[in-house]
Design a protein around this motif. Structure first.
Motif, PDB file in Angstrom:
ATOM      1  N   GLY A 170       0.952  -1.237   0.003  1.00 18.50           N
ATOM      2  CA  GLY A 170      -0.040  -0.036   0.141  1.00 18.50           C
ATOM      3  C   GLY A 170       0.831   1.212  -0.006  1.00 18.50           C
ATOM      4  O   GLY A 170       0.457   2.216   0.274  1.00 18.50           O
ATOM      5  N   PHE A 199      -1.669   7.255   3.556  1.00 20.96           N
ATOM      6  CA  PHE A 199      -0.732   6.750   4.654  1.00 20.96           C
ATOM      7  C   PHE A 199       0.504   6.080   4.192  1.00 20.96           C
ATOM      8  O   PHE A 199       1.639   6.645   4.685  1.00 20.96           O
ATOM      9  CB  PHE A 199      -1.373   6.046   5.824  1.00 20.96           C
ATOM     10  CG  PHE A 199      -2.445   6.812   6.395  1.00 20.96           C
ATOM     11  CD1 PHE A 199      -2.923   7.963   5.880  1.00 20.96           C
ATOM     12  CD2 PHE A 199      -3.323   6.199   7.077  1.00 20.96           C
ATOM     13  CE1 PHE A 199      -4.163   8.736   6.464  1.00 20.96           C
ATOM     14  CE2 PHE A 199      -4.486   6.641   7.887  1.00 20.96           C
ATOM     15  CZ  PHE A 199      -4.668   7.969   7.415  1.00 20.96           C
ATOM     16  N   TRP A 249      -4.575  15.524   7.615  1.00 25.97           N
ATOM     17  CA  TRP A 249      -5.035  14.857   6.278  1.00 25.97           C
ATOM     18  C   TRP A 249      -6.409  15.136   6.188  1.00 25.97           C
ATOM     19  O   TRP A 249      -7.395  15.383   5.134  1.00 25.97           O
ATOM     20  CB  TRP A 249      -4.612  13.618   6.201  1.00 25.97           C
ATOM     21  CG  TRP A 249      -4.980  12.768   4.928  1.00 25.97           C
ATOM     22  CD1 TRP A 249      -4.599  12.787   3.858  1.00 25.97           C
ATOM     23  CD2 TRP A 249      -6.284  11.886   4.972  1.00 25.97           C
ATOM     24  NE1 TRP A 249      -5.229  11.994   3.013  1.00 25.97           N
ATOM     25  CE2 TRP A 249      -6.378  11.305   3.781  1.00 25.97           C
ATOM     26  CE3 TRP A 249      -7.101  11.396   5.995  1.00 25.97           C
ATOM     27  CZ2 TRP A 249      -7.148  10.391   3.335  1.00 25.97           C
ATOM     28  CZ3 TRP A 249      -8.200  10.375   5.694  1.00 25.97           C
ATOM     29  CH2 TRP A 249      -8.145   9.942   4.395  1.00 25.97           C
ATOM     30  N   GLY A 302      -6.365   3.425  12.601  1.00 26.23           N
ATOM     31  CA  GLY A 302      -7.575   3.755  13.447  1.00 26.23           C
ATOM     32  C   GLY A 302      -7.708   4.030  14.830  1.00 26.23           C
ATOM     33  O   GLY A 302      -6.607   4.601  15.558  1.00 26.23           O
ATOM     34  N   ARG A 358       0.250  -5.145  -6.334  1.00 24.86           N
ATOM     35  CA  ARG A 358      -0.672  -6.179  -6.849  1.00 24.86           C
ATOM     36  C   ARG A 358      -0.252  -6.029  -8.301  1.00 24.86           C
ATOM     37  O   ARG A 358       0.037  -5.005  -8.944  1.00 24.86           O
ATOM     38  CB  ARG A 358      -2.096  -5.611  -6.661  1.00 24.86           C
ATOM     39  CG  ARG A 358      -2.966  -5.890  -5.475  1.00 24.86           C
ATOM     40  CD  ARG A 358      -4.074  -5.203  -5.273  1.00 24.86           C
ATOM     41  NE  ARG A 358      -3.899  -3.610  -5.295  1.00 24.86           N
ATOM     42  CZ  ARG A 358      -4.850  -2.753  -5.651  1.00 24.86           C
ATOM     43  NH1 ARG A 358      -6.185  -3.358  -5.538  1.00 24.86           N
ATOM     44  NH2 ARG A 358      -4.551  -1.654  -6.033  1.00 24.86           N
ATOM     45  N   ASP A 385      -2.599  -3.447   9.645  1.00 26.19           N
ATOM     46  CA  ASP A 385      -3.396  -2.364   9.265  1.00 26.19           C
ATOM     47  C   ASP A 385      -4.407  -2.028  10.462  1.00 26.19           C
ATOM     48  O   ASP A 385      -5.413  -2.578  10.283  1.00 26.19           O
ATOM     49  CB  ASP A 385      -4.332  -2.680   7.901  1.00 26.19           C
ATOM     50  CG  ASP A 385      -4.321  -1.746   7.127  1.00 26.19           C
ATOM     51  OD1 ASP A 385      -4.106  -0.391   7.583  1.00 26.19           O
ATOM     52  OD2 ASP A 385      -4.312  -1.927   5.942  1.00 26.19           O
ATOM     53  N   GLY A 429      -6.030   7.270  16.184  1.00 20.98           N
ATOM     54  CA  GLY A 429      -7.041   8.094  16.032  1.00 20.98           C
ATOM     55  C   GLY A 429      -7.420   8.828  15.001  1.00 20.98           C
ATOM     56  O   GLY A 429      -7.464   8.193  13.936  1.00 20.98           O
TER      57      GLY A 429
HETATM   58  N1  LIG Z   1      -8.378   6.694  11.312  1.00 18.17           N
HETATM   59  C1  LIG Z   1      -8.672   7.148  10.224  1.00 18.17           C
HETATM   60  O1  LIG Z   1      -9.889   8.004  10.434  1.00 18.17           O
HETATM   61  C2  LIG Z   1      -8.231   6.728   8.941  1.00 18.17           C
HETATM   62  C3  LIG Z   1      -8.556   7.359   7.618  1.00 18.17           C
HETATM   63  C4  LIG Z   1      -8.019   7.139   6.501  1.00 18.17           C
HETATM   64  C5  LIG Z   1      -7.650   5.789   6.467  1.00 18.17           C
HETATM   65  N2  LIG Z   1      -7.529   5.001   7.549  1.00 18.17           N
HETATM   66  C6  LIG Z   1      -6.718   3.664   7.546  1.00 18.17           C
HETATM   67  O2  LIG Z   1      -5.673   3.563   6.982  1.00 18.17           O
HETATM   68  C7  LIG Z   1      -5.295   2.462   6.169  1.00 18.17           C
HETATM   69  C8  LIG Z   1      -4.620   2.792   5.005  1.00 18.17           C
HETATM   70  O3  LIG Z   1      -5.479   3.761   4.355  1.00 18.17           O
HETATM   71  P1  LIG Z   1      -5.278   4.549   3.060  1.00 18.17           P
HETATM   72  O4  LIG Z   1      -6.249   5.647   3.074  1.00 18.17           O
HETATM   73  O5  LIG Z   1      -3.808   4.988   3.182  1.00 18.17           O
HETATM   74  O6  LIG Z   1      -5.216   3.468   1.982  1.00 18.17           O
HETATM   75  P2  LIG Z   1      -5.521   3.818   0.209  1.00 18.17           P
HETATM   76  O7  LIG Z   1      -4.752   5.228   0.094  1.00 18.17           O
HETATM   77  O8  LIG Z   1      -6.917   3.920   0.056  1.00 18.17           O
HETATM   78  O9  LIG Z   1      -5.098   2.586  -0.518  1.00 18.17           O
HETATM   79  C9  LIG Z   1      -3.462   2.157  -0.186  1.00 18.17           C
HETATM   80  C10 LIG Z   1      -3.203   0.865  -1.068  1.00 18.17           C
HETATM   81  O10 LIG Z   1      -3.799  -0.242  -0.885  1.00 18.17           O
HETATM   82  C11 LIG Z   1      -3.900  -1.047  -1.642  1.00 18.17           C
HETATM   83  N3  LIG Z   1      -5.101  -1.633  -2.159  1.00 18.17           N
HETATM   84  C12 LIG Z   1      -6.372  -1.116  -2.472  1.00 18.17           C
HETATM   85  N4  LIG Z   1      -7.189  -1.882  -2.830  1.00 18.17           N
HETATM   86  C13 LIG Z   1      -6.563  -3.239  -2.570  1.00 18.17           C
HETATM   87  C14 LIG Z   1      -7.148  -4.645  -2.677  1.00 18.17           C
HETATM   88  N5  LIG Z   1      -8.395  -4.800  -3.023  1.00 18.17           N
HETATM   89  N6  LIG Z   1      -6.146  -5.709  -2.378  1.00 18.17           N
HETATM   90  C15 LIG Z   1      -4.724  -5.371  -1.976  1.00 18.17           C
HETATM   91  N7  LIG Z   1      -4.370  -4.054  -1.747  1.00 18.17           N
HETATM   92  C16 LIG Z   1      -5.318  -2.853  -2.081  1.00 18.17           C
HETATM   93  C17 LIG Z   1      -3.371  -0.134  -3.055  1.00 18.17           C
HETATM   94  O11 LIG Z   1      -1.908  -0.407  -3.092  1.00 18.17           O
HETATM   95  P3  LIG Z   1      -1.257  -1.077  -4.654  1.00 18.17           P
HETATM   96  O12 LIG Z   1      -1.921  -0.566  -5.748  1.00 18.17           O
HETATM   97  O13 LIG Z   1       0.276  -0.723  -4.441  1.00 18.17           O
HETATM   98  O14 LIG Z   1      -1.523  -2.550  -4.546  1.00 18.17           O
HETATM   99  C18 LIG Z   1      -3.282   1.131  -2.635  1.00 18.17           C
HETATM  100  O15 LIG Z   1      -2.633   2.104  -3.110  1.00 18.17           O
HETATM  101  C19 LIG Z   1      -6.407   1.566   6.109  1.00 18.17           C
HETATM  102  O16 LIG Z   1      -6.520   0.613   7.128  1.00 18.17           O
HETATM  103  C20 LIG Z   1      -7.521   2.602   6.571  1.00 18.17           C
HETATM  104  O17 LIG Z   1      -8.855   2.265   6.951  1.00 18.17           O
HETATM  105  C21 LIG Z   1      -7.804   5.240   8.653  1.00 18.17           C
END
Ligand SMILES: NC(=O)c1ccc[n+]([C@@H]2O[C@H](COP(=O)([O-])OP(=O)(O)OC[C@H]3O[C@@H](n4cnc5c(N)ncnc54)[C@H](OP(=O)(O)O)[C@@H]3O)[C@@H](O)[C@H]2O)c1
Length: 302
Positions: A11, A16, A150, A102, A36, A99, A145
């Motif tokens: 990812g 992040f 962002w 949160g 992927r 992962d 949290g």
């Molecule tokens: N606390 C909060 O409020 C908050 C806010 C945002 C996110 N988060 C959490 O932080 C984590 C990362 O989130 P993010 O927003 O950084 O992620 P993101 O930008 O949506 O995605 C990161 C990467 O995940 C991979 N990915 C996407 N779909 C996939 C699939 N079906 N199978 C395998 N890999 C996949 C892709 O990598 P590749 O293209 O390189 O394979 C993508 O670039 C998550 O657990 C999210 O829930 C929390």
């Protein structure tokens, strides 16, 4: 545990994953990106990239030779985590960062989020089980949290329309929550991998700040040198609207209920006080509302 040098990131181009990957490189880790086959993500030059199918067998090959792996895949990919963990253990990985990013495993979330929570918990439980049968395999979850700089910029429903210089303050605006900046999130991963013994087999709590909407509004007004247009909102309206959307299968409920959880009565989104957090161990600096405001306004200007 021996020193961690080689780190694989899943990812790496994400919201992040981008700052985490950059911070790992800056901190001197040897980073490999795993992505992927079908991914159209783009990555910084100079970091090796392994493109693979996400089967346990192929992932084990991809992870062989690494010391640690960081899973920072997006919400849509959380179901693949159990396979990533199986592959990491089979490949002899010493630390798998699950992962979370949160509210941690014991968060009192609204019932509407239980299904998402179950998926995350399946991965935590699986990593824990493997760590108990194989002492050479360890895991860490990183609780952050609210990803504050962002999220403010990305989601005006959080109350701040930074471009328009306007705000919606929910209820009386005094409910506090824990936030971690992108810089703090990235530093948390560096900190875990620099302190593997102290962070083994548990969720660590990152934090940059504990703050309320009122304090953020004051800081945003100071940093912008402008008085913002301020409207009032009610968290009860967010709860009602989010629940109606959830029940009728309409999109938008996630954000409304997340913002309700953040600002609603009871302050349920205080993840850790400064003393209870792992910020000092992980070398995450405490930030002020003015620091957050400068980061948010600076990122809009760019
Ligand atoms: N606390 C909060 O409020 C908050 C806010 C945002 C996110 N988060 C959490 O932080 C984590 C990362 O989130 P993010 O927003 O950084 O992620 P993101 O930008 O949506 O995605 C990161 C990467 O995940 C991979 N990915 C996407 N779909 C996939 C699939 N079906 N199978 C395998 N890999 C996949 C892709 O990598 P590749 O293209 O390189 O394979 C993508 O670039 C998550 O657990 C999210 O829930 C929390």
């Amino acid at each position: 545990m021996s020193v961690i040098k080689k780190v694989a990131v899943f990812g790496a181009a994400g919201n992040f994953g981008t700052p985490i990957t950059a911070a790992l490189v800056t901190a001197g880790f040897q980073v490999t990106i795993i992505t992927r086959i079908e991914s159209d993500s783009t990555f910084p030059d100079g970091i090796p990239v392994i493109r693979t199918e996400y089967t346990v067998e192929k992932l084990t090959t991809a992870l062989t030779g690494q010391d640690a792996a960081v899973s920072v895949i997006g919400p849509g990919g959380l179901h693949v985590q159990v396979a990533l963990i199986d592959a990491a253990e089979a490949a002899g990985i010493k630390r798998f960062i699950v992962d979370d990013f949160g509210w941690g495993p014991n968060f009192n979330s609204l019932p509407e989020f239980r299904e998402i929570g179950t998926q995350r918990r399946a991965a935590y439980d699986h990593a824990k089980k493997l760590s108990q049968t194989n002492p050479n395999f360890t895991y860490t979850g990183v609780t952050i949290g609210n990803p504050i700089d962002w999220a403010i910029k990305r989601f005006p429903l959080m109350g701040f329309d930074v471009k328009q210089r306007s705000a919606v303050i929910y209820d009386d605006g005094t409910v506090e929550f824990t936030g971690t900046t992108l810089e703090g999130i990235a530093q948390a991963i560096v900190g875990v991998l620099k302190h593997p013994d102290e962070t083994a087999n548990r969720h660590v709590k990152a934090r940059s700040i504990q703050v309320s909407q009122n304090k953020l509004l004051d800081a945003l007004q100071r940093a912008s040198g402008q008085s913002w247009e301020v409207k009032r909102g009610a968290t009860s309206d967010l709860l009602e609207s989010g629940r109606e959307k959830h029940q009728s299968g309409v999109s938008g409920w996630v954000l409304e209920l997340l913002v309700y959880q953040l600002f609603g009565p009871g302050g349920r989104c205080i993840v850790a006080s400064k003393e209870d957090s792992d910020a000092d161990l992980l070398e995450i600096k405490e930030e002020s509302p003015d620091d957050i405001a400068r980061k948010v306004l600076g990122s809009i200007a760019n």
